[in-house]
Each structure stands twice: as C-alpha cells, then as structure tokens.
Motif scaffolding. Structure first.
Motif, PDB file in Angstrom:
ATOM      1  N   LYS A  11      33.860  40.190 -44.679  1.00 50.41           N
ATOM      2  CA  LYS A  11      33.217  39.860 -45.941  1.00 50.41           C
ATOM      3  C   LYS A  11      33.049  38.352 -45.994  1.00 50.41           C
ATOM      4  O   LYS A  11      33.977  37.604 -45.678  1.00 50.41           O
ATOM      5  N   PHE A  12      31.878  37.946 -46.401  1.00 50.00           N
ATOM      6  CA  PHE A  12      31.601  36.529 -46.538  1.00 50.00           C
ATOM      7  C   PHE A  12      31.256  36.248 -47.992  1.00 50.00           C
ATOM      8  O   PHE A  12      30.470  36.963 -48.598  1.00 50.00           O
ATOM      9  N   LEU A  13      31.810  35.223 -48.531  1.00 50.81           N
ATOM     10  CA  LEU A  13      31.527  34.821 -49.891  1.00 50.81           C
ATOM     11  C   LEU A  13      30.257  33.982 -49.875  1.00 50.81           C
ATOM     12  O   LEU A  13      30.166  32.997 -49.141  1.00 50.81           O
ATOM     13  N   LEU A  14      29.283  34.394 -50.653  1.00 53.52           N
ATOM     14  CA  LEU A  14      28.010  33.699 -50.701  1.00 53.52           C
ATOM     15  C   LEU A  14      27.981  32.806 -51.936  1.00 53.52           C
ATOM     16  O   LEU A  14      28.143  33.283 -53.060  1.00 53.52           O
ATOM     17  N   ARG A  15      27.826  31.545 -51.707  1.00 55.39           N
ATOM     18  CA  ARG A  15      27.743  30.582 -52.813  1.00 55.39           C
ATOM     19  C   ARG A  15      26.450  29.790 -52.676  1.00 55.39           C
ATOM     20  O   ARG A  15      26.455  28.646 -52.210  1.00 55.39           O
ATOM     21  N   PRO A  16      25.339  30.410 -53.070  1.00 52.78           N
ATOM     22  CA  PRO A  16      24.058  29.721 -52.898  1.00 52.78           C
ATOM     23  C   PRO A  16      23.873  28.594 -53.911  1.00 52.78           C
ATOM     24  O   PRO A  16      24.420  28.632 -55.013  1.00 52.78           O
ATOM     25  N   THR A  17      23.084  27.628 -53.510  1.00 52.22           N
ATOM     26  CA  THR A  17      22.694  26.584 -54.452  1.00 52.22           C
ATOM     27  C   THR A  17      21.735  27.218 -55.458  1.00 52.22           C
ATOM     28  O   THR A  17      21.270  28.343 -55.275  1.00 52.22           O
ATOM     29  N   SER A  18      21.413  26.517 -56.518  1.00 51.88           N
ATOM     30  CA  SER A  18      20.510  27.088 -57.524  1.00 51.88           C
ATOM     31  C   SER A  18      19.133  27.365 -56.928  1.00 51.88           C
ATOM     32  O   SER A  18      18.496  28.368 -57.256  1.00 51.88           O
ATOM     33  N   ARG A  19      18.702  26.529 -56.025  1.00 50.33           N
ATOM     34  CA  ARG A  19      17.401  26.743 -55.351  1.00 50.33           C
ATOM     35  C   ARG A  19      17.461  27.987 -54.450  1.00 50.33           C
ATOM     36  O   ARG A  19      16.532  28.786 -54.422  1.00 50.33           O
ATOM     37  N   GLN A  20      18.548  28.132 -53.709  1.00 50.29           N
ATOM     38  CA  GLN A  20      18.717  29.312 -52.856  1.00 50.29           C
ATOM     39  C   GLN A  20      18.845  30.574 -53.693  1.00 50.29           C
ATOM     40  O   GLN A  20      18.307  31.619 -53.327  1.00 50.29           O
ATOM     41  N   ALA A  21      19.544  30.498 -54.819  1.00 51.93           N
ATOM     42  CA  ALA A  21      19.688  31.659 -55.699  1.00 51.93           C
ATOM     43  C   ALA A  21      18.334  32.094 -56.239  1.00 51.93           C
ATOM     44  O   ALA A  21      18.039  33.295 -56.332  1.00 51.93           O
ATOM     45  N   ALA A  22      17.492  31.134 -56.591  1.00 58.01           N
ATOM     46  CA  ALA A  22      16.142  31.460 -57.072  1.00 58.01           C
ATOM     47  C   ALA A  22      15.330  32.124 -55.975  1.00 58.01           C
ATOM     48  O   ALA A  22      14.595  33.092 -56.224  1.00 58.01           O
ATOM     49  N   SER A  23      15.470  31.639 -54.752  1.00 57.14           N
ATOM     50  CA  SER A  23      14.747  32.229 -53.620  1.00 57.14           C
ATOM     51  C   SER A  23      15.242  33.648 -53.332  1.00 57.14           C
ATOM     52  O   SER A  23      14.445  34.550 -53.077  1.00 57.14           O
ATOM     53  N   LEU A  24      16.544  33.859 -53.398  1.00 58.37           N
ATOM     54  CA  LEU A  24      17.109  35.199 -53.194  1.00 58.37           C
ATOM     55  C   LEU A  24      16.646  36.162 -54.284  1.00 58.37           C
ATOM     56  O   LEU A  24      16.319  37.319 -54.009  1.00 58.37           O
ATOM     57  N   ALA A  25      16.588  35.679 -55.524  1.00 56.67           N
ATOM     58  CA  ALA A  25      16.125  36.516 -56.635  1.00 56.67           C
ATOM     59  C   ALA A  25      14.656  36.884 -56.460  1.00 56.67           C
ATOM     60  O   ALA A  25      14.255  38.021 -56.715  1.00 56.67           O
ATOM     61  N   ALA A  26      13.852  35.937 -55.995  1.00 61.10           N
ATOM     62  CA  ALA A  26      12.432  36.211 -55.757  1.00 61.10           C
ATOM     63  C   ALA A  26      12.260  37.226 -54.628  1.00 61.10           C
ATOM     64  O   ALA A  26      11.415  38.127 -54.707  1.00 61.10           O
ATOM     65  N   CYS A  27      13.071  37.089 -53.586  1.00 62.74           N
ATOM     66  CA  CYS A  27      13.022  38.032 -52.458  1.00 62.74           C
ATOM     67  C   CYS A  27      13.384  39.434 -52.932  1.00 62.74           C
ATOM     68  O   CYS A  27      12.700  40.410 -52.600  1.00 62.74           O
ATOM     69  N   LEU A  28      14.444  39.529 -53.703  1.00 61.45           N
ATOM     70  CA  LEU A  28      14.870  40.815 -54.228  1.00 61.45           C
ATOM     71  C   LEU A  28      13.790  41.444 -55.100  1.00 61.45           C
ATOM     72  O   LEU A  28      13.483  42.632 -54.979  1.00 61.45           O
ATOM     73  N   GLU A  29      13.185  40.653 -55.961  1.00 63.59           N
ATOM     74  CA  GLU A  29      12.133  41.154 -56.854  1.00 63.59           C
ATOM     75  C   GLU A  29      10.916  41.637 -56.062  1.00 63.59           C
ATOM     76  O   GLU A  29      10.363  42.708 -56.339  1.00 63.59           O
ATOM     77  N   ASP A  30      10.501  40.874 -55.056  1.00 65.95           N
ATOM     78  CA  ASP A  30       9.347  41.287 -54.254  1.00 65.95           C
ATOM     79  C   ASP A  30       9.639  42.556 -53.455  1.00 65.95           C
ATOM     80  O   ASP A  30       8.773  43.422 -53.313  1.00 65.95           O
ATOM     81  N   HIS A  31      10.859  42.695 -52.945  1.00 65.69           N
ATOM     82  CA  HIS A  31      11.219  43.907 -52.215  1.00 65.69           C
ATOM     83  C   HIS A  31      11.338  45.108 -53.164  1.00 65.69           C
ATOM     84  O   HIS A  31      10.990  46.225 -52.798  1.00 65.69           O
ATOM     85  N   ARG A  32      11.804  44.867 -54.392  1.00 68.53           N
ATOM     86  CA  ARG A  32      11.837  45.929 -55.391  1.00 68.53           C
ATOM     87  C   ARG A  32      10.424  46.408 -55.706  1.00 68.53           C
ATOM     88  O   ARG A  32      10.157  47.603 -55.772  1.00 68.53           O
ATOM     89  N   GLN A  33       9.503  45.460 -55.857  1.00 65.03           N
ATOM     90  CA  GLN A  33       8.113  45.815 -56.130  1.00 65.03           C
ATOM     91  C   GLN A  33       7.500  46.585 -54.955  1.00 65.03           C
ATOM     92  O   GLN A  33       6.754  47.548 -55.155  1.00 65.03           O
ATOM     93  N   LEU A  34       7.818  46.166 -53.740  1.00 60.55           N
ATOM     94  CA  LEU A  34       7.320  46.868 -52.550  1.00 60.55           C
ATOM     95  C   LEU A  34       7.834  48.302 -52.512  1.00 60.55           C
ATOM     96  O   LEU A  34       7.068  49.247 -52.283  1.00 60.55           O
ATOM     97  N   TYR A  35       9.119  48.480 -52.746  1.00 60.62           N
ATOM     98  CA  TYR A  35       9.735  49.811 -52.736  1.00 60.62           C
ATOM     99  C   TYR A  35       9.084  50.709 -53.787  1.00 60.62           C
ATOM    100  O   TYR A  35       8.683  51.839 -53.507  1.00 60.62           O
ATOM    101  N   ASN A  36       8.964  50.195 -55.015  1.00 52.63           N
ATOM    102  CA  ASN A  36       8.395  50.991 -56.098  1.00 52.63           C
ATOM    103  C   ASN A  36       6.921  51.299 -55.868  1.00 52.63           C
ATOM    104  O   ASN A  36       6.452  52.404 -56.176  1.00 52.63           O
ATOM    105  N   ALA A  37       6.165  50.346 -55.319  1.00 50.93           N
ATOM    106  CA  ALA A  37       4.754  50.586 -55.024  1.00 50.93           C
ATOM    107  C   ALA A  37       4.609  51.634 -53.916  1.00 50.93           C
ATOM    108  O   ALA A  37       3.735  52.514 -53.993  1.00 50.93           O
ATOM    109  N   ALA A  38       5.456  51.558 -52.907  1.00 52.62           N
ATOM    110  CA  ALA A  38       5.407  52.538 -51.821  1.00 52.62           C
ATOM    111  C   ALA A  38       5.791  53.925 -52.337  1.00 52.62           C
ATOM    112  O   ALA A  38       5.191  54.939 -51.945  1.00 52.62           O
ATOM    113  N   LEU A  39       6.777  53.985 -53.214  1.00 52.23           N
ATOM    114  CA  LEU A  39       7.167  55.251 -53.826  1.00 52.23           C
ATOM    115  C   LEU A  39       6.019  55.834 -54.640  1.00 52.23           C
ATOM    116  O   LEU A  39       5.687  57.018 -54.518  1.00 52.23           O
TER     117      LEU A  39
END
Length: 106
Positions: A11-39
């Motif tokens: 297990k690795f503890l992830l401590r992203p910077t605020s910029r990295q956290a925003a990028s991770l959130a955007a990635c998650l949102e885009d992948h959620r949209q892809l999944y739902n659109a494909a469904l």
C-alpha cells in the motif's frame, strides 16, 4: 527461497499536490463519462436495433472519440481508456453469467 502461492501486496500513501489532485479528479471524471457513455451506447444499440456491442467495437471507436475531443478524452492514455472499456465488458459478462445461472442479476 520463495513459497509458491504467497501473494504480497503493498500500500502506498498518495499525497498529491493540489494541482495533481485536480488532474486526478479530471481523469476520474472523464473515465466516468467514458464508462457511462459506453454503457448507454450498448443499451441503446440493443433496445433500438437488437445489436450487441462488444469491447472490440467500442475500443475501435475510441480512436475517433479521442480525435474529436483532444482536450477531454484525448488527453488521457489510450490504455487507461481501454481498461475502462474492459471493466464495462467484464461487468456485462458477469451480469449475463448470473442471469444464465438463474441467479438475481444486479
């Protein structure tokens, strides 16, 4: 000496910077949209035309989706998007396996 059958996990503890956290959130949102659109694509194709859409079909279309949306879906790696589509395909396979076995789908 290594024992056969022993699984190790880390297990690795992830401590992203605020910029990295925003990028991770955007990635998650885009992948959620892809999944739902494909469904939704699978559901609509089956409802309207009785056509079953599979992973290969959707994976092939992702090249065009990425080209049409370079600042959205196009900014993430193709392999991560394939993994999202594979996850959807795996969920469908499990659903139909449960239905075929006579268990409650869901």
């Amino acid at each position: 000496m290594w024992r056969v059958g022993v699984r190790r996990s880390f297990k690795f503890l992830l401590r992203p910077t605020s910029r990295q956290a925003a990028s991770l959130a955007a990635c998650l949102e885009d992948h959620r949209q892809l999944y739902n659109a494909a469904l939704e694509h699978r559901r609509t194709a089956y409802r309207k035309a009785g056509v079953t859409v599979r992973y290969g079909d959707q994976s092939g279309e992702s090249k065009h989706i990425r080209a049409d949306d370079p600042d959205g879906q196009g900014r993430w790696s193709f392999s991560s998007q394939q993994a999202t589509l594979r996850r959807l395909d795996k969920a469908f396979a499990a659903l139909f396996a449960r239905v075929k076995a006579g268990r409650t789908p869901g």
